[in-house]
Design a protein around this motif. Sequence first.
Motif, short mmCIF file in Angstrom:
data_model
loop_
_atom_site.label_atom_id
_atom_site.label_comp_id
_atom_site.label_asym_id
_atom_site.label_seq_id
_atom_site.Cartn_x
_atom_site.Cartn_y
_atom_site.Cartn_z
N PHE A 196 0.80 -1.22 0.00
CA PHE A 196 0.00 0.00 0.00
C PHE A 196 0.84 1.28 0.00
O PHE A 196 0.60 2.16 -0.83
CB PHE A 196 -0.94 0.02 1.22
N LYS A 201 3.89 5.15 -5.64
CA LYS A 201 2.49 4.93 -5.99
C LYS A 201 1.76 4.39 -4.76
O LYS A 201 1.71 3.20 -4.52
CB LYS A 201 2.37 3.95 -7.16
N GLN A 202 1.17 5.31 -3.99
CA GLN A 202 0.48 4.91 -2.77
C GLN A 202 -0.97 4.51 -3.05
O GLN A 202 -1.61 5.04 -3.96
CB GLN A 202 0.46 6.06 -1.75
N ASP A 203 -1.45 3.57 -2.26
CA ASP A 203 -2.86 3.18 -2.32
C ASP A 203 -3.48 3.52 -0.97
O ASP A 203 -3.86 2.63 -0.20
CB ASP A 203 -2.99 1.69 -2.63
N LYS A 205 -6.31 4.89 -0.22
CA LYS A 205 -7.75 4.63 -0.09
C LYS A 205 -8.03 3.26 0.52
O LYS A 205 -8.96 3.10 1.31
CB LYS A 205 -8.41 4.73 -1.47
N ASN A 206 -7.24 2.26 0.15
CA ASN A 206 -7.46 0.90 0.64
C ASN A 206 -6.53 0.48 1.77
O ASN A 206 -6.62 -0.64 2.27
CB ASN A 206 -7.32 -0.08 -0.53
N CYS A 207 -5.62 1.37 2.15
CA CYS A 207 -4.63 1.05 3.18
C CYS A 207 -5.29 0.87 4.54
O CYS A 207 -6.17 1.65 4.91
CB CYS A 207 -3.59 2.16 3.24
#
Length: 216
Positions: A196, A201-203, A205-207
């Motif tokens: 994440f 490139k971070q995620d 929203k789902n972290c």
Amino acid sequence: MNSAVALNEIYDRLLAHFGPQHWWPGDSPFEIMVGAVLTQNTNWQNVEKAIANLKAAGRLNPAQLAALPTEELAELIRPAGYHNLKAARLKNLLALIKEQGGVETLLSQPTMTLRELLLGVKGIGPETADSIVLYAAGRPVFVVDAYTHRIFSRHGLISEDCDYFQMQDVFMTHLEEDAALFNEYHALIIRVGKEFCKKSKQDCKNCPLIGLNCLH
């Protein structure tokens, strides 16, 4: 939210999301020590290939590795990258093991003595030394790495410019001194960093750490 509360909240969220990581993989303390050196600047999949080569060659023990010419050792660990450099570093570690009378004797040293002995080996820095102290010797020393810096600076728990020892002190000061906790926490940090909280490139929203962006 103070640091102790924040650190425990992060741990609880990560453990609930990912479950136990069963880290560090290795059939013996010596295998863990070798893996700690081999994993420098590479991923674990490459380390597994190198360790598999050592096992297939019947060389994954101190006496056999010490007897192996450095050039042959380098070829066996080639999948781990920087194979010539890491072969030399493994030889340096083997020299310490021999000097101390074996793996068991070395790992039985008091925690800070063991850490200083490892840091005295050319090619072993704080992260590698602490990985050996925590995972091979089972001592409560928190291991920090690039994932730790990235995740916890993004959440405001450490500063962007803090060094290894400053990061480590945050965990050692505010968490219970427990090797099993430190082991699991470090493994979970790596997991969330890979899946994440990536470098570019971070995620978010789902972290599992979503919303924890104002830690102090």
